[in-house]
Design an enzyme around this catalytic site. Structure first.
Site, PDB file in Angstrom:
ATOM      1  N   GLU A  33       0.884  -1.422  -0.136  1.00 36.38           N
ATOM      2  CA  GLU A  33      -0.091  -0.002   0.154  1.00 36.38           C
ATOM      3  C   GLU A  33       0.929   1.358  -0.081  1.00 36.38           C
ATOM      4  O   GLU A  33       0.506   2.222  -0.643  1.00 36.38           O
ATOM      5  CB  GLU A  33      -0.850  -0.134   1.258  1.00 36.38           C
ATOM      6  CG  GLU A  33      -1.826  -1.051   1.224  1.00 36.38           C
ATOM      7  CD  GLU A  33      -2.765  -1.257  -0.019  1.00 36.38           C
ATOM      8  OE1 GLU A  33      -2.934  -0.160  -0.715  1.00 36.38           O
ATOM      9  OE2 GLU A  33      -3.136  -2.133  -0.343  1.00 36.38           O
TER      10      GLU A  33
ATOM     11  N   HIS B   6       2.122   2.192  -3.531  1.00 37.87           N
ATOM     12  CA  HIS B   6       1.161   3.208  -4.320  1.00 37.87           C
ATOM     13  C   HIS B   6       1.588   4.654  -4.236  1.00 37.87           C
ATOM     14  O   HIS B   6       1.342   5.383  -5.079  1.00 37.87           O
ATOM     15  CB  HIS B   6      -0.194   2.852  -3.881  1.00 37.87           C
ATOM     16  CG  HIS B   6      -0.933   1.446  -4.438  1.00 37.87           C
ATOM     17  ND1 HIS B   6      -0.655   1.103  -5.582  1.00 37.87           N
ATOM     18  CD2 HIS B   6      -1.298   0.478  -3.804  1.00 37.87           C
ATOM     19  CE1 HIS B   6      -1.357   0.007  -5.857  1.00 37.87           C
ATOM     20  NE2 HIS B   6      -1.572  -0.513  -4.823  1.00 37.87           N
TER      21      HIS B   6
END
Length: 658
Positions: free
Chosen positions: A155, A158
């Site tokens: 995550e 990203h």
């Protein structure tokens, strides 16, 4: 507490993107806390048969630690202040501060999921991390993504890729099919590279493949397999192809060199890139970082995965289609054999269902062999002439993936892949018969004139299970029953173009956009043998004269479950199984289990009154009576029924299920 310069981490069990107002011995304002600074809290999750909700301080602490660990890892590779990293205070080193990672633990709306939102430099990124619910009835089997270092690094990745791709000019560069896929692919790569484990997310998904289709060790798919898993595409599946390529590069060059090349390659990758653009970004990074010392190895790996010297691509979207040419060759100085290359572009859009499609493929032939064209995969009925490369097809309703292999008989090969969007134009009141395969999407549109009383979209009959979505000028709605009988109605629809999507696997389904005029009925009349499908709406209108003492509408008999809605002056649309947050406007209603429904309006306003019979489930053999007070009304029952799944406010508005 679990807040600092790089991250602010807290529990968000109600999903409002704010810290829970929780104060215990180990939580203060939703953040882990210990008066002595000792953050060694009791641990528990499904791996030890405990409910992770009972161990939130440990969960949040681990998430806070992992986010900081990710910050330091990416910082060491060059995601620093000037590169746009996530820090509250940049200590005068450049970039914009004020943007630590807001990390929300046990986030209520991220069940079996985790997400990352990355605005431009200077605005905090938000990581939302949820629980892995194995069995709602047994929370002691649930797991907690906060303990998966790969999920946190994925995550966080990203945020790194979104801020670095496009030379730090925008945080919205990763749009389009291949760009979105690589966003997932880069995040997977950094996660598995940090842990040294080619199985992505083995914590939550046991076995040899983890959360992806395959382990990244000896991964079988290449660039020619884009869009294989799902049409139009699935970003994680397509992203696997990019991750597997980088993992093989890491095996050849080592972790330190490859990690650095991949991150520096992000900085050299243009906005909205294809995988070929990102390949070139890594080659550029190698030249700048290592004086090109790894060039031959980089080409070797990319050629192995179908992104060789002759490969090309168009980023594409569901509207424009996707094009890619997979090639397994290397540059002329590294490989004497010259490869065929595709010089034509496929037509971007098929005009409509049953429209002819003719596409002559053109390719170079540097080896002077005999080019042969083979349809490796494509829709039913498509053909390609093996000698001329002319593709013929009659358009289906759904988008299609095509893969054509071109060889020259001398060792050269290129795989020409493309995804064909089909957009069918409908006319009001003219049905078409449609079909779709698993994971397919069919697109259509209809231009709606002004002044229609009701616009109703339906799918009916056939086999399988189709789901209907309509995107209108005002709102988007969808209906998803277990069969093909879907209904979406608009009262007094605004004029304009309505976009239609049909998802699922189905055949011989009739799709219709219909102009509905409610059926006039006489007062003090009875209609018999009425029937309808689950989710259907049948509309009537009765004219009430001045001085009418009462209006009673009632239904009875038959089988199934019908609901009754009444409104003065305008039709009402109140589908039971509509998935949208939208008010259903009516004056009176009756929604009991079964078909014994009744509405009575005393001293009704004169003029037209509209009736909507809505199928809570399929019904048949129902009798409806409209009475102006000449006969006694049936016993009304206007209480909402809890078993139907319909939520209603106190004033009678329907709150649709999202």
């Amino acid at each position: 507490m679990t807040t600092g310069n790089n991250a602010d981490t807290f529990v968000d069990t109600d999903g409002d993107d704010k810290p829970d107002k929780t104060n215990t011995e180990t939580l203060e304002g939703g953040r882990a806390f210990d008066a002595n600074g000792d953050f060694d809290f009791p641990f528990g999750d499904g791996t030890v048969s405990m409910d992770p909700r009972q161990f939130r301080a440990a969960s949040v602490t681990n998430l806070f630690y992992s986010v900081n660990l990710a910050h330091d890892f990416y910082y060491s590779l060059g995601f620093t202040e000037t590169a746009g990293n996530f820090q509250k205070d940049n200590f005068g080193k450049g970039g914009l501060g004020g943007d630590p990672i807001i990390s929300e633990g046990q986030q209520a709306y991220e069940i079996n999921n985790a997400t990352f939102s990355s605005p431009p430099d200077g605005l905090p990124g938000t990581m939302r991390v949820g629980l892995i619910v194995k069995d709602e009835a047994n929370p002691t089997g649930d797991l907690d993504y906060h303990y998966s270092i790969q999920v946190v690094f994925h995550e966080y990745g990203h945020g790194v890729s979104s801020r670095l791709v496009g030379s730090h000019t925008s945080s919205s560069c990763l749009t389009g099919q291949q760009s979105q896929a690589m966003s997932e692919g880069w995040s997977d790569y950094f996660a598995i590279s940090y842990t040294g484990d080619p199985v992505m997310e083995a914590y939550g998904y046991r076995g040899t493949t983890g959360i992806r289709r395959q382990s990244y060790e000896r991964y079988p798919y290449t660039f020619e397999d884009l869009v294989t898993f799902r049409v139009p595409y699935e970003v994680h599946a397509d992203g696997e192809i990019w991750t597997a390529t980088l993992w093989d590069l890491r095996k050849l060059l080592g972790k330190q060199v490859t990690d650095q090349l991949v991150l520096n390659g992000l900085k050299s990758t243009p906005c909205k890139p294809t995988m070929i653009d990102a390949r070139d970004g890594i080659l550029t990074a190698d030249q700048a970082t290592y004086a090109g010392a790894n060039r031959a190895s980089i080409w070797q790996i990319f050629a192995k995965h179908g992104m060789g010297f002759s490969a090309s691509a168009v980023n594409g979207s569901t509207a424009t289609g996707l094009e890619y040419d997979a090639a397994y060759d290397m540059p002329p100085d590294l490989q004497p054999l010259k490869n065929p290359a595709i010089t034509s572009k496929p037509l971007e859009i098929i005009g409509s269902l049953n429209a002819p499609y003719v596409y002559p493929i053109a390719a170079t032939n540097p080896n002077k062999g005999v080019l042969k064209y083979t349809l490796s995969s494509g829709p039913d009925g498509m053909t390609v002439d093996p000698n001329t490369g002319v593709v013929n097809w009659v358009g289906s309703f759904t988008n299609q993936r095509v893969k054509i292999t071109v060889t020259d008989g001398a060792g050269g090969k290129v795989v020409h892949g493309f995804y064909l969007p089909v957009f069918t134009t409908l006319n009001v009141d003219s049905p078409v018969t449609v079909a779709g395969t698993p994971f397919s999407v069919g697109y259509a549109s209809v231009t709606v004139p002004a002044g229609l009383p009701v616009l109703q979209f339906t799918t009916r009959g056939g086999s399988g299970d189709s789901d209907l979505i309509v995107r209108g000028p005002v709102t988007n709605v969808s209906q998803r029953t277990d069969l093909n009988d879907e209904t979406i109605s608009y009262v007094a629809p605004p004029a304009g173009i309505y976009q239609i999507e049909v998802h699922g696997s189905y055949s011989d389904v009739r799709l219709l956009a219909a102009s509905i005029t409610p059926t006039p009925i006489e007062p003090d009349s009875t209609l018999s043998r009425l029937s309808g499908l689950e989710g259907s709406e049948t509309m009537y209108v009765v004219n009430v004269p001045d001085g009418t003492a009462s209006l009673t509408v009632s239904t009875s008999g038959g089988t199934g479950d019908v609901d009754l809605y009444v409104r003065q002056g305008s039709p009402t649309a109140c589908q039971t199984y509509l998935y949208v947050l939208e008010d259903c406007v009516f004056d009176s209603s009756s929604m009991t289990d079964g078909n014994n429904e009744s509405v009575t309006v005393s001293k009704p306003t004169s003029g037209p009154w509209y009736i909507d019979l809505s199928g809570a489930s399929s019904y048949a053999g129902v009798t409806m009576t409209v009475d102006f007070g000449t006969r006694p009304p049936a016993s009304p029952n206007r209480h909402p029924r809890l078993s139907s799944g319909k939520l209603r406010s106190m004033d009678g508005r329907v709150i649709r299920r999202p």
